[in-house]
Design a protein around this motif. Structure first.
Motif, PDB file in Angstrom:
ATOM      1  N   ASN A   1      -9.324   7.317   1.653  1.00 57.51           N
ATOM      2  CA  ASN A   1      -8.464   8.179   2.444  1.00 57.51           C
ATOM      3  C   ASN A   1      -7.323   7.384   3.075  1.00 57.51           C
ATOM      4  OD1 ASN A   1      -7.329  10.007   4.241  1.00 57.51           O
ATOM      5  ND2 ASN A   1      -9.278  11.048   4.563  1.00 57.51           N
ATOM      6  N   VAL A   2      -6.099   7.760   2.752  1.00 57.85           N
ATOM      7  CA  VAL A   2      -4.940   7.048   3.284  1.00 57.85           C
ATOM      8  C   VAL A   2      -4.120   7.909   4.236  1.00 57.85           C
ATOM      9  CG1 VAL A   2      -4.724   5.568   1.270  1.00 57.85           C
ATOM     10  CG2 VAL A   2      -3.530   7.748   1.302  1.00 57.85           C
ATOM     11  N   THR A   3      -4.620   9.088   4.556  1.00 53.85           N
ATOM     12  CA  THR A   3      -3.815  10.017   5.342  1.00 53.85           C
ATOM     13  C   THR A   3      -3.485   9.483   6.724  1.00 53.85           C
ATOM     14  OG1 THR A   3      -5.805  11.175   6.121  1.00 53.85           O
ATOM     15  CG2 THR A   3      -4.780  11.990   4.105  1.00 53.85           C
TER      16      THR A   3
ATOM     17  N   GLU B   1       3.187   6.563   8.984  1.00 50.13           N
ATOM     18  CA  GLU B   1       3.638   5.343   9.648  1.00 50.13           C
ATOM     19  C   GLU B   1       4.330   4.423   8.649  1.00 50.13           C
ATOM     20  OE1 GLU B   1       4.334   2.384  12.514  1.00 50.13           O
ATOM     21  OE2 GLU B   1       3.882   4.525  12.701  1.00 50.13           O
ATOM     22  N   LEU B   2       3.778   4.344   7.436  1.00 50.48           N
ATOM     23  CA  LEU B   2       4.394   3.505   6.410  1.00 50.48           C
ATOM     24  C   LEU B   2       5.740   4.068   5.961  1.00 50.48           C
ATOM     25  CD1 LEU B   2       1.338   2.411   4.286  1.00 50.48           C
ATOM     26  CD2 LEU B   2       3.041   0.905   5.286  1.00 50.48           C
ATOM     27  N   VAL B   3       5.844   5.368   5.802  1.00 49.68           N
ATOM     28  CA  VAL B   3       7.128   5.979   5.446  1.00 49.68           C
ATOM     29  C   VAL B   3       8.179   5.622   6.490  1.00 49.68           C
ATOM     30  CG1 VAL B   3       8.346   8.181   5.112  1.00 49.68           C
ATOM     31  CG2 VAL B   3       6.063   7.847   4.130  1.00 49.68           C
TER      32      VAL B   3
ATOM     33  N   ILE C   1       0.189  -0.001   0.693  1.00 49.19           N
ATOM     34  CA  ILE C   1      -0.850   0.500   1.602  1.00 49.19           C
ATOM     35  C   ILE C   1      -1.913  -0.561   1.876  1.00 49.19           C
ATOM     36  CG2 ILE C   1      -2.681   2.211   1.864  1.00 49.19           C
ATOM     37  CD1 ILE C   1      -0.780   4.216   0.517  1.00 49.19           C
ATOM     38  N   PRO C   2      -2.539  -1.176   0.854  1.00 50.18           N
ATOM     39  CA  PRO C   2      -3.494  -2.242   1.175  1.00 50.18           C
ATOM     40  C   PRO C   2      -2.843  -3.440   1.857  1.00 50.18           C
ATOM     41  CG  PRO C   2      -3.171  -2.066  -1.205  1.00 50.18           C
ATOM     42  CD  PRO C   2      -2.554  -0.856  -0.592  1.00 50.18           C
TER      43      PRO C   2
ATOM     44  N   ASP D   1      -8.251  13.141  -2.454  1.00 49.30           N
ATOM     45  CA  ASP D   1      -8.012  13.093  -1.013  1.00 49.30           C
ATOM     46  C   ASP D   1      -6.773  13.873  -0.581  1.00 49.30           C
ATOM     47  OD1 ASP D   1     -10.160  11.416  -1.055  1.00 49.30           O
ATOM     48  OD2 ASP D   1      -9.014   9.569  -0.838  1.00 49.30           O
ATOM     49  N   LEU D   2      -5.694  13.788  -1.395  1.00 49.39           N
ATOM     50  CA  LEU D   2      -4.417  14.363  -0.983  1.00 49.39           C
ATOM     51  C   LEU D   2      -4.012  15.556  -1.832  1.00 49.39           C
ATOM     52  CD1 LEU D   2      -2.429  11.012  -0.568  1.00 49.39           C
ATOM     53  CD2 LEU D   2      -3.336  12.415   1.272  1.00 49.39           C
TER      54      LEU D   2
END
Length: 642
Positions: A320-322, A327-329, A342-343, A567-568
């Motif tokens: 899950n990266v939600t 924040e990354l965007v 992401i990692p 997940d998305l």
């Protein structure tokens, strides 16, 4: 490491303290330890500081010399500042701090813009010279540190972050269609563009001088593969190892804790090994992976950590990266679809609890030839010795008629691949397979495609290949990789993901002395025995078990397919097909529906292309439509769009 900004207005507009502080404080993660600004008659300067060298307030910025004629704000580290400091002391200069920033001030006073050729490190520097009434913006040789600028009616806005500039421009800039076209091919925005019209990047290895007479750009460094050393293999290996050790040790200069990002690959493992062998204390190492995903990298990193008794941290994530995506965007500021961001962000977040400086293996592949695409020209040449070129058209037609897939691993597939590669090298053979290169006309709405008919989205590759036409094809690929993907993808990823967590990232393989020497080594030796990174692996045999060196190249394993299909999945469709996107009408949504269907039914793998569209729409919603924010739960985005 820091964030810098400024407005060089030459008295044409009035800049308030609130305005320059707003610019500065949008970069608080780049410099959480202190903040400063200066308003001068011609220029306003802002700075956020992450304290690394000389932790005292004497090293705060903006910094000026004794007569206040020269000012600077600076982001990065100068690795040879101690040697230059001694040279300047001998010349009669006096220092009030132990910082590398003050060396830049006195160095410019002594050497002018020759300073850029004398310093080694990673940096984005702004120098204001009140005597000459000019602003100088300069960037390090390979482009580790970002520096954006915009010229609006003779007023120069500059910053480490593109959104800092857009926050103070008189009007919202338009999205650049050529930049968007490039993004969809490269999964990042190349350095020749920014996503907004009218905003530019200072190119790596260059500095720009701005004055009332306009702007003059000077290139002071590029990768140079034109001259080769004539030494035996043993001498070359020894020299490379000595330069690499020097590069690692230069990057240990710090007044705060240091560790390494240990991915389990050859590059980061070797950096860790060299650091540990030369360290006086136990080194912190960090690695990460995903649950129910291949564990080879984690196991390799674990073995290196055990071998060198590092203080090792493993971060094993679910899919899950939600929680972190928006924040990354925000942090990246421009569309950026390299999913390994992401990692990288998450491992930096975990490391920040223990260290402030982290060494990585970035640049090893570009310097020593680690990518499969680099060795392809040699393999294609060998193929041509077996199958003469005059037979290639005939064989190509036959294999094409048999519907042979040139991307397959079969003998016939490889044959067709090499025939196509040689026919198109370099201009049609070099593109990012994750992007929309083969789908450009299907993706774009014809109305918008007609506006970019004359734009070639592969021009960053073509421009750089044109610079090295006469060189060995392998050197051509190495040069182009170093000038393109390294700069706008891999270094952007590591800078934004680490600085979002106030971590300074240092890359020994990008040391200038090492790069200059390795570029002089024959491609035949770099790929001896058809082995990628042959020289680096031979050096690494002295430090690491062979079983860790001679395995298939990997990277951070990222489950993009699981993200978008599981997940998305609901959010993905809502975002990609949202009403604001359809009103913009850039794309053919029937085609996007088709590739989304093909992905879900396993007809064809489009995961990276779909991920690039997903990130693009989140970016549009945040920075163009301005209806979502960095701290908003992703499910709230879904609610807003429904």
């Amino acid at each position: 490491m820091c964030g810098i900004c400024g407005i060089y207005h030459q008295g044409k507009i009035e800049v308030s303290p609130a305005q320059i502080c707003r610019m500065r404080d949008l970069m608080i993660e780049r410099g959480p330890d202190s903040a400063g600004y200066e308003l001068l008659p011609e220029i306003a300067l802002g700075h956020r500081r992450l304290k690394i060298i000389d932790l005292s307030d004497k090293a705060n910025q903006p910094m000026t010399n004794s007569d206040r004629s020269i000012w600077t704000v600076f982001n990065g580290e100068i690795y040879n500042y101690r040697e230059l400091r001694q040279e300047l002391l001998a010349g009669g200069y006096h220092f009030n701090s132990n910082s590398d920033t003050e060396v830049l001030l006195h160095g410019y006073a002594e050497w002018g813009t020759e300073l850029f050729r004398k310093i080694t490190g990673m940096f984005a520097i702004a120098i204001y010279d009140s005597r000459k009434q000019q602003l100088i913006l300069g960037r390090d040789r390979v482009g580790k540190k970002p520096l954006y600028y915009a010229d609006k009616s003779g007023v120069i806005y500059f910053a480490s972050d593109i959104k800092v500039i857009t926050s103070v421009l008189p009007s919202q800039p338009m999205v650049s269609l050529p930049a968007l076209d490039c993004y969809l091919h490269h999964i990042a925005v190349p350095d020749q563009h920014t996503i907004f019209e009218g905003i530019r990047k200072i190119s790596p290895g260059s500095f720009h001088i701005f004055s009332e007479n306009g702007q003059v750009a000077t290139t002071y460094w590029e990768w140079d593969y034109s001259h080769k050393v004539v030494n035996d293999e043993a001498t070359i290996l020894q020299t490379c190892e000595e330069l690499l050790i020097q590069a690692v040790m230069r990057r240990t200069i710090s007044d705060v804790p240091i560790g390494t990002m240990l991915s389990g690959g050859v590059d980061s493992s070797l950096i860790t090994a060299i650091l540990c062998r030369n360290a006086t204390r136990r080194i912190k190492t960090f690695t990460m992976g995903f649950k129910n995903y291949p564990m080879e990298d984690i196991l390799a990193a674990r073995e290196v950590a055990k071998l060198y008794d590092t203080d090792h941290t493993e971060l094993i994530l679910d899919h899950n990266v939600t929680e972190n995506l928006l924040e990354l965007v925000w942090q990246f500021g421009e569309p950026f679809a390299d999913s390994s961001a992401i990692p990288t962000y998450l491992i930096s977040k975990a490391a920040r609890q223990y260290i402030t400086v982290m060494l990585t293996g970035d640049g090893g592949d570009e310097a020593f030839g680690g990518y499969g695409r680099t060795i392809v020209p040699r393999n294609a040449q060998i193929f041509s010795r077996i199958i003469p070129p005059f037979l290639h058209p005939l064989i190509g037609n036959i294999l094409g008629g048999l519907a042979i897939n040139p991307e397959s691993d079969s003998v016939l597939g490889k044959a067709l691949y090499y025939i196509d590669y040689l026919k198109g090298f370099p201009y049609e053979s070099f593109y990012n397979t994750m992007g929309f290169h083969k789908y450009r006309t299907s993706l774009w709405n014809p109305e918008y495609l007609s506006r970019i008919t004359d734009h070639n989205p592969l021009h960053p590759f073509h421009e750089n290949f044109n610079k090295v036409k006469g060189l060995n094809p392998i050197d051509q690929v190495l040069f182009t990789d170093g000038m393109t993907r390294l700069v706008y993808d891999y270094l952007v990823k590591i800078d934004r993901a680490t600085m979002a967590n106030s971590i300074e990232c240092r890359s020994p393989f990008l040391d200038t002395a090492l790069l200059d020497y390795v570029a002089k080594i024959s491609p035949k030796l770099k790929f001896k025995n058809h082995q990628t990174k042959y020289l680096l692996k031979k050096i690494a045999e002295k430090y690491l078990p062979k079983k860790l060196l001679y395995t298939e190249k990997r990277g951070f394993g990222v489950p993009v397919d699981r993200w978008i299909q599981n997940d998305l999945s609901g959010i993905f469709e809502t975002v990609v097909f949202n009403r604001y996107a359809r009103q913009r009408n850039y794309f053919n949504y029937d085609f996007i529906h088709k590739i989304w269907s093909d992905q879900r039914t396993s007809v064809k793998d489009h995961k990276h292309r779909l991920w690039s569209l997903f990130w693009l729409e989140l970016w549009q919603l945040m920075f163009v439509d301005k209806i979502i924010t960095r701290d908003m739960p992703l499910r709230e985005v879904e609610r807003i769009l429904k």
